[in-house]
Design a protein around this motif. Structure first.
Motif, mmCIF file in Angstrom:
data_model
loop_
_atom_site.group_PDB
_atom_site.id
_atom_site.type_symbol
_atom_site.label_atom_id
_atom_site.label_comp_id
_atom_site.label_asym_id
_atom_site.label_seq_id
_atom_site.Cartn_x
_atom_site.Cartn_y
_atom_site.Cartn_z
ATOM 1 N N ASN A 1 -3.344 4.633 -35.218
ATOM 2 C CA ASN A 1 -3.028 3.209 -35.255
ATOM 3 C C ASN A 1 -3.722 2.579 -36.456
ATOM 4 O OD1 ASN A 1 -1.577 3.187 -32.734
ATOM 5 N ND2 ASN A 1 -3.556 3.343 -31.714
ATOM 6 N N TRP B 1 -8.348 8.387 -44.205
ATOM 7 C CA TRP B 1 -8.225 7.507 -43.043
ATOM 8 C C TRP B 1 -8.492 6.037 -43.382
ATOM 9 C CZ3 TRP B 1 -12.629 4.926 -41.156
ATOM 10 C CH2 TRP B 1 -13.863 5.391 -41.646
ATOM 11 N N TYR C 1 -7.957 0.648 -41.682
ATOM 12 C CA TYR C 1 -8.044 2.106 -41.552
ATOM 13 C C TYR C 1 -7.200 2.596 -40.373
ATOM 14 C CZ TYR C 1 -11.303 1.060 -37.739
ATOM 15 O OH TYR C 1 -11.858 0.593 -36.571
ATOM 16 N N TYR C 2 -7.013 3.928 -40.301
ATOM 17 C CA TYR C 2 -6.339 4.568 -39.173
ATOM 18 C C TYR C 2 -7.395 4.998 -38.147
ATOM 19 C CZ TYR C 2 -2.345 5.151 -42.363
ATOM 20 O OH TYR C 2 -1.304 4.947 -43.238
ATOM 21 N N ASP C 3 -7.138 4.684 -36.866
ATOM 22 C CA ASP C 3 -8.048 5.174 -35.842
ATOM 23 C C ASP C 3 -7.628 6.580 -35.413
ATOM 24 O OD1 ASP C 3 -5.854 4.913 -34.181
ATOM 25 O OD2 ASP C 3 -6.718 3.316 -32.936
ATOM 26 N N SER C 4 -8.284 7.124 -34.409
ATOM 27 C CA SER C 4 -8.031 8.508 -33.974
ATOM 28 C C SER C 4 -6.628 8.696 -33.414
ATOM 29 C CB SER C 4 -9.069 8.925 -32.927
ATOM 30 O OG SER C 4 -9.042 8.028 -31.824
ATOM 31 N N ASN C 5 -5.984 7.578 -33.006
ATOM 32 C CA ASN C 5 -4.614 7.652 -32.484
ATOM 33 C C ASN C 5 -3.577 7.292 -33.542
ATOM 34 O OD1 ASN C 5 -5.428 8.367 -29.820
ATOM 35 N ND2 ASN C 5 -5.941 6.202 -29.434
ATOM 36 N N LYS D 1 -10.631 -4.194 -39.207
ATOM 37 C CA LYS D 1 -11.876 -4.541 -38.524
ATOM 38 C C LYS D 1 -12.897 -5.058 -39.524
ATOM 39 C CE LYS D 1 -15.425 -2.707 -35.426
ATOM 40 N NZ LYS D 1 -15.903 -1.530 -34.642
ATOM 41 N N ILE E 1 -5.768 -0.212 -38.008
ATOM 42 C CA ILE E 1 -6.751 -1.173 -37.496
ATOM 43 C C ILE E 1 -7.364 -1.946 -38.656
ATOM 44 C CG2 ILE E 1 -8.869 -1.465 -36.156
ATOM 45 C CD1 ILE E 1 -6.591 -0.339 -34.509
ATOM 46 N N HIS F 1 -16.587 -5.201 -40.373
ATOM 47 C CA HIS F 1 -17.826 -4.487 -40.067
ATOM 48 C C HIS F 1 -19.023 -5.326 -40.511
ATOM 49 C CE1 HIS F 1 -15.896 -0.604 -39.026
ATOM 50 N NE2 HIS F 1 -14.956 -1.025 -39.870
#
Length: 298
Positions: free
Chosen positions: A281, A214, A275-279, A285, A283, A287
């Motif tokens: 997509n 991910w 990274y890939y989110d739960s949908n 970000k 992203i 951190h």
């Protein structure tokens, strides 16, 4: 309790190297029966404007053990620091062993000797390296501070304290290779191999964590971590909080009740992760607090 420099002496620049600077302090003001837990020698360093300005300097402080009429004095290495020649500020050296020796018998108080060398062993005149002596501004003249165990009648002024560094006895004639001085310092404890609080390398691999299904990028990053001793006296370069300094002092008196201060991050920075989110997509970000930038005692 603070002591100003009583006598200062420089090796004549026309004499054979190495260069050095000597300092002597009158410790007769220390109340009888007081137990000295630590002593520091402090000297202010200006930015070096010589040809050594871009080099690393090795500054060492010795106790003068014995003086001779036909050869150089016997010396005992108390502490040393490595720093860039362009650095400026107060330098703090641990001279506890010397102060304890002088308090046992004042005739042993022959003073301290300071040397400055480059990485290749070249001797540098301390004044040209930016170290201020008695001719400097009044607020930046060298002095000595002693710390005592708590008594019923404390008569001392506390100041910032310094981390003990590895000490090895040396003789002037053997510089830069250390050799033990026999007999006279056999009862002085020497701390060997202690790792002071500092930042260490740590690379976090997302592949090793099983996250590459991910996480798109990066595949890992340098996170670093903090580890090491926060033992009395704490050095200003260890980024110690006031609370940590006081905790260390209390730990000296009640080690079974109060632990040492802890080595922990004092400054952290962010890292961006794609990274890939739960949908599913993509992203990007940033951190926060992912990378240790500096460590200190807390």
């Amino acid at each position: 309790m603070s002591f100003v420099n009583l006598v200062e002496h420089d090796r004549d620049i026309f004499y054979q190297k190495p260069y050095w600077k000597e300092f002597r302090f009158d410790l007769t003001q220390i109340p009888a029966g007081e137990s000295v837990t630590a002593a520091e020698f402090r000297i202010y360093k200006m930015r070096s404007i010589t040809r050594h300005a871009n080099k690393t300097l090795h500054i060492s402080i010795y106790e003068i053990v014995k003086e001779h009429s036909n050869r150089d004095s016997d010396l005992f290495l108390l502490d040393l620091q490595d720093l860039r020649a362009g650095a400026e500020g107060w330098l703090v050296f641990d001279v506890t062993a010397a102060s304890n020796h002088w308090l046992v018998d004042r005739k042993y108080n022959l003073g301290l000797r300071l040397y400055v060398e480059t990485d290749d062993g070249q001797s540098v005149d301390p004044s040209l390296a930016g170290l201020l002596g008695c001719r400097g501004p009044r607020s930046k003249q060298p002095f000595m501070v002693t710390f005592f165990r708590a008594t019923q009648n404390p008569t001392r002024v506390t100041r910032a304290v310094k981390q003990l560094r590895k000490r090895q006895p040396k003789k002037m004639n053997d510089l830069p290779h250390p050799n033990r001085l026999p007999g006279i310092f056999d009862d002085i404890h020497v701390t060997e191999g202690r790792q002071v609080c500092r930042r260490h390398e740590l690379y976090v691999s997302f592949q090793d964590l099983g996250w590459l299904d991910w996480v798109i990028a990066p595949q890992g990053y340098s996170a670093y971590y903090c580890e090491g001793e926060c033992a009395f006296p704490l050095d200003s370069c260890m980024n110690a909080t006031n609370h940590a300094i006081l905790q260390s002092l209390v730990h000296l008196m009640k080690p079974e009740a109060v632990p040492k201060a802890c080595c922990a991050p004092t400054k952290l920075s962010a890292t961006s992760v794609l990274y890939y989110d739960s949908n599913n997509n993509v992203i990007l970000k940033k951190h926060r607090n992912m990378v240790v930038k500096s460590c200190g005692c807390h």
